[in-house]
Motif scaffolding. Structure first.
Motif, PDB file in Angstrom:
ATOM      1  N   MET A   1       1.458  -3.646  -3.491  1.00 12.70           N
ATOM      2  CA  MET A   1       2.720  -4.091  -3.374  1.00 12.70           C
ATOM      3  C   MET A   1       3.757  -3.287  -4.086  1.00 12.70           C
ATOM      4  O   MET A   1       3.400  -2.930  -5.301  1.00 12.70           O
ATOM      5  CB  MET A   1       2.921  -5.242  -3.819  1.00 12.70           C
ATOM      6  CG  MET A   1       4.439  -5.956  -3.484  1.00 12.70           C
ATOM      7  SD  MET A   1       4.525  -7.818  -3.467  1.00 12.70           S
ATOM      8  CE  MET A   1       3.048  -8.794  -4.012  1.00 12.70           C
ATOM      9  N   SER A   2       4.867  -2.911  -3.758  1.00 11.86           N
ATOM     10  CA  SER A   2       5.624  -2.193  -4.414  1.00 11.86           C
ATOM     11  C   SER A   2       6.499  -2.910  -5.376  1.00 11.86           C
ATOM     12  O   SER A   2       7.171  -3.656  -5.096  1.00 11.86           O
ATOM     13  CB  SER A   2       6.767  -1.484  -3.516  1.00 11.86           C
ATOM     14  OG  SER A   2       7.647  -0.472  -4.312  1.00 11.86           O
ATOM     15  N   PRO A   3       6.391  -2.777  -6.763  1.00  7.49           N
ATOM     16  CA  PRO A   3       7.202  -3.630  -7.463  1.00  7.49           C
ATOM     17  C   PRO A   3       8.636  -3.486  -7.493  1.00  7.49           C
ATOM     18  O   PRO A   3       9.337  -4.697  -7.660  1.00  7.49           O
ATOM     19  CB  PRO A   3       6.778  -3.406  -9.086  1.00  7.49           C
ATOM     20  CG  PRO A   3       6.268  -1.827  -8.783  1.00  7.49           C
ATOM     21  CD  PRO A   3       5.629  -1.712  -7.434  1.00  7.49           C
ATOM     22  N   GLU A   4       9.384  -2.536  -7.188  1.00 11.53           N
ATOM     23  CA  GLU A   4      10.704  -2.345  -7.265  1.00 11.53           C
ATOM     24  C   GLU A   4      11.386  -3.083  -6.042  1.00 11.53           C
ATOM     25  O   GLU A   4      12.355  -3.462  -6.063  1.00 11.53           O
ATOM     26  CB  GLU A   4      11.235  -0.962  -7.523  1.00 11.53           C
ATOM     27  CG  GLU A   4      10.621  -0.094  -6.298  1.00 11.53           C
ATOM     28  CD  GLU A   4       9.346   0.573  -6.761  1.00 11.53           C
ATOM     29  OE1 GLU A   4       8.948   1.292  -5.803  1.00 11.53           O
ATOM     30  OE2 GLU A   4       8.763   0.443  -7.948  1.00 11.53           O
ATOM     31  N   THR A   5      10.589  -3.151  -4.921  1.00  2.83           N
ATOM     32  CA  THR A   5      10.991  -3.762  -3.488  1.00  2.83           C
ATOM     33  C   THR A   5      10.360  -5.021  -3.163  1.00  2.83           C
ATOM     34  O   THR A   5      10.866  -5.725  -2.565  1.00  2.83           O
ATOM     35  CB  THR A   5      10.768  -2.656  -2.347  1.00  2.83           C
ATOM     36  OG1 THR A   5       9.510  -2.291  -2.158  1.00  2.83           O
ATOM     37  CG2 THR A   5      11.523  -1.347  -2.546  1.00  2.83           C
ATOM     38  N   ASN A   6       9.398  -5.421  -4.057  1.00  5.83           N
ATOM     39  CA  ASN A   6       8.703  -6.778  -3.629  1.00  5.83           C
ATOM     40  C   ASN A   6       8.086  -6.732  -2.190  1.00  5.83           C
ATOM     41  O   ASN A   6       8.190  -7.724  -1.552  1.00  5.83           O
ATOM     42  CB  ASN A   6       9.372  -7.801  -4.194  1.00  5.83           C
ATOM     43  CG  ASN A   6       8.594  -9.027  -4.249  1.00  5.83           C
ATOM     44  OD1 ASN A   6       7.527  -9.023  -4.767  1.00  5.83           O
ATOM     45  ND2 ASN A   6       9.381 -10.144  -3.871  1.00  5.83           N
ATOM     46  N   SER A   7       7.864  -5.491  -1.844  1.00  7.71           N
ATOM     47  CA  SER A   7       7.256  -5.504  -0.302  1.00  7.71           C
ATOM     48  C   SER A   7       5.999  -4.577  -0.440  1.00  7.71           C
ATOM     49  O   SER A   7       5.665  -3.878  -1.455  1.00  7.71           O
ATOM     50  CB  SER A   7       8.267  -4.981   0.578  1.00  7.71           C
ATOM     51  OG  SER A   7       8.473  -3.396   0.230  1.00  7.71           O
ATOM     52  N   PHE A   8       5.277  -4.752   0.663  1.00 12.45           N
ATOM     53  CA  PHE A   8       4.109  -4.210   0.892  1.00 12.45           C
ATOM     54  C   PHE A   8       4.362  -2.833   1.437  1.00 12.45           C
ATOM     55  O   PHE A   8       5.088  -2.452   2.390  1.00 12.45           O
ATOM     56  CB  PHE A   8       3.099  -4.686   1.591  1.00 12.45           C
ATOM     57  CG  PHE A   8       2.606  -6.065   0.896  1.00 12.45           C
ATOM     58  CD1 PHE A   8       1.391  -6.246   0.440  1.00 12.45           C
ATOM     59  CD2 PHE A   8       3.365  -7.173   1.037  1.00 12.45           C
ATOM     60  CE1 PHE A   8       0.720  -7.420  -0.116  1.00 12.45           C
ATOM     61  CE2 PHE A   8       2.861  -8.278   0.332  1.00 12.45           C
ATOM     62  CZ  PHE A   8       1.714  -8.395  -0.146  1.00 12.45           C
ATOM     63  N   ASP A   9       3.767  -1.717   1.003  1.00  6.74           N
ATOM     64  CA  ASP A   9       3.925  -0.239   1.277  1.00  6.74           C
ATOM     65  C   ASP A   9       2.867  -0.003   2.439  1.00  6.74           C
ATOM     66  O   ASP A   9       1.905  -0.737   2.831  1.00  6.74           O
ATOM     67  CB  ASP A   9       3.272   0.657   0.292  1.00  6.74           C
ATOM     68  CG  ASP A   9       4.183   0.730  -0.977  1.00  6.74           C
ATOM     69  OD1 ASP A   9       5.303   0.381  -0.809  1.00  6.74           O
ATOM     70  OD2 ASP A   9       3.590   0.769  -1.944  1.00  6.74           O
ATOM     71  N   SER A  10       3.456   0.633   3.732  1.00  2.70           N
ATOM     72  CA  SER A  10       2.716   0.957   4.645  1.00  2.70           C
ATOM     73  C   SER A  10       1.538   1.809   4.335  1.00  2.70           C
ATOM     74  O   SER A  10       1.131   2.326   3.338  1.00  2.70           O
ATOM     75  CB  SER A  10       3.556   1.819   5.630  1.00  2.70           C
ATOM     76  OG  SER A  10       4.616   1.532   6.099  1.00  2.70           O
ATOM     77  N   ASP A  11       0.428   1.324   5.035  1.00  3.96           N
ATOM     78  CA  ASP A  11      -1.040   2.092   4.868  1.00  3.96           C
ATOM     79  C   ASP A  11      -1.983   1.748   5.882  1.00  3.96           C
ATOM     80  O   ASP A  11      -2.437   0.657   6.332  1.00  3.96           O
ATOM     81  CB  ASP A  11      -1.626   1.149   3.462  1.00  3.96           C
ATOM     82  CG  ASP A  11      -3.020   1.775   2.971  1.00  3.96           C
ATOM     83  OD1 ASP A  11      -3.466   2.566   3.898  1.00  3.96           O
ATOM     84  OD2 ASP A  11      -3.238   1.546   1.893  1.00  3.96           O
ATOM     85  N   SER A  12      -1.929   2.815   6.642  1.00  4.50           N
ATOM     86  CA  SER A  12      -2.286   2.837   8.030  1.00  4.50           C
ATOM     87  C   SER A  12      -3.933   2.764   7.919  1.00  4.50           C
ATOM     88  O   SER A  12      -4.545   2.090   8.767  1.00  4.50           O
ATOM     89  CB  SER A  12      -2.243   4.049   8.766  1.00  4.50           C
ATOM     90  OG  SER A  12      -2.593   5.067   8.160  1.00  4.50           O
ATOM     91  N   GLU A  13      -4.727   3.316   6.917  1.00  2.00           N
ATOM     92  CA  GLU A  13      -5.949   2.996   6.524  1.00  2.00           C
ATOM     93  C   GLU A  13      -6.429   1.625   6.337  1.00  2.00           C
ATOM     94  O   GLU A  13      -7.414   1.041   6.880  1.00  2.00           O
ATOM     95  CB  GLU A  13      -6.484   3.933   5.405  1.00  2.00           C
ATOM     96  CG  GLU A  13      -6.344   5.393   5.899  1.00  2.00           C
ATOM     97  CD  GLU A  13      -7.067   6.307   4.798  1.00  2.00           C
ATOM     98  OE1 GLU A  13      -7.694   5.738   3.890  1.00  2.00           O
ATOM     99  OE2 GLU A  13      -6.585   7.434   4.775  1.00  2.00           O
ATOM    100  N   ARG A  14      -5.730   0.964   5.422  1.00  2.00           N
ATOM    101  CA  ARG A  14      -5.854  -0.619   5.512  1.00  2.00           C
ATOM    102  C   ARG A  14      -5.488  -1.336   6.351  1.00  2.00           C
ATOM    103  O   ARG A  14      -6.507  -2.236   6.547  1.00  2.00           O
ATOM    104  CB  ARG A  14      -4.830  -0.700   4.111  1.00  2.00           C
ATOM    105  CG  ARG A  14      -5.092  -2.413   3.831  1.00  2.00           C
ATOM    106  CD  ARG A  14      -4.503  -2.968   2.481  1.00  2.00           C
ATOM    107  NE  ARG A  14      -4.969  -2.016   1.469  1.00  2.00           N
ATOM    108  CZ  ARG A  14      -4.526  -2.031   0.094  1.00  2.00           C
ATOM    109  NH1 ARG A  14      -3.515  -3.140  -0.081  1.00  2.00           N
ATOM    110  NH2 ARG A  14      -4.905  -1.317  -0.635  1.00  2.00           N
ATOM    111  N   VAL A  15      -4.704  -0.924   7.511  1.00  4.14           N
ATOM    112  CA  VAL A  15      -4.517  -1.817   8.570  1.00  4.14           C
ATOM    113  C   VAL A  15      -5.641  -1.601   9.266  1.00  4.14           C
ATOM    114  O   VAL A  15      -6.280  -2.723   9.999  1.00  4.14           O
ATOM    115  CB  VAL A  15      -3.323  -1.148   9.310  1.00  4.14           C
ATOM    116  CG1 VAL A  15      -3.168  -1.971  10.637  1.00  4.14           C
ATOM    117  CG2 VAL A  15      -1.902  -1.466   8.541  1.00  4.14           C
ATOM    118  N   GLU A  16      -6.141  -0.267   9.772  1.00  6.58           N
ATOM    119  CA  GLU A  16      -7.282  -0.192  10.543  1.00  6.58           C
ATOM    120  C   GLU A  16      -8.542  -0.650   9.754  1.00  6.58           C
ATOM    121  O   GLU A  16      -9.330  -1.465  10.499  1.00  6.58           O
ATOM    122  CB  GLU A  16      -7.608   1.305  10.541  1.00  6.58           C
ATOM    123  CG  GLU A  16      -8.981   1.876  11.404  1.00  6.58           C
ATOM    124  CD  GLU A  16      -8.938   3.122  11.629  1.00  6.58           C
ATOM    125  OE1 GLU A  16      -9.951   3.717  12.127  1.00  6.58           O
ATOM    126  OE2 GLU A  16      -8.162   4.018  10.875  1.00  6.58           O
TER     127      GLU A  16
END
Length: 70
Positions: A1-16
């Motif tokens: 999770m990105s601390p400054e935006t409080n959102s999850f970063d895209s991560d295609s490997e994690r999705v897969e």
């Protein structure tokens, strides 16, 4: 999770990875289908094409469990 935006970063490997695990655990039982559904929903957090939040996932899964119990 990105601390400054409080959102999850895209991560295609994690999705897969999450979706592959979901495919592996999905079976005939309703419990295994629920676990697989949860993993797919969590993978959406890291998918840039999806818009969801941990709260959305919680509410969705809570509704699925409630429906199953009735």
């Amino acid at each position: 999770m990105s601390p400054e935006t409080n959102s999850f970063d895209s991560d295609s490997e994690r999705v897969e990875l999450l979706r592959n695990v979901a495919d592996d655990v999905r079976g005939e039982s309703s419990e295994s289908k629920q676990v697989a559904a949860l993993l797919y929903r969590v993978s959406d957090l890291y998918d840039p094409d999806e818009e969801t939040s941990p709260r959305d996932i919680y509410l969705n899964m809570r509704e699925i469990v409630r429906t199953k119990e009735e």
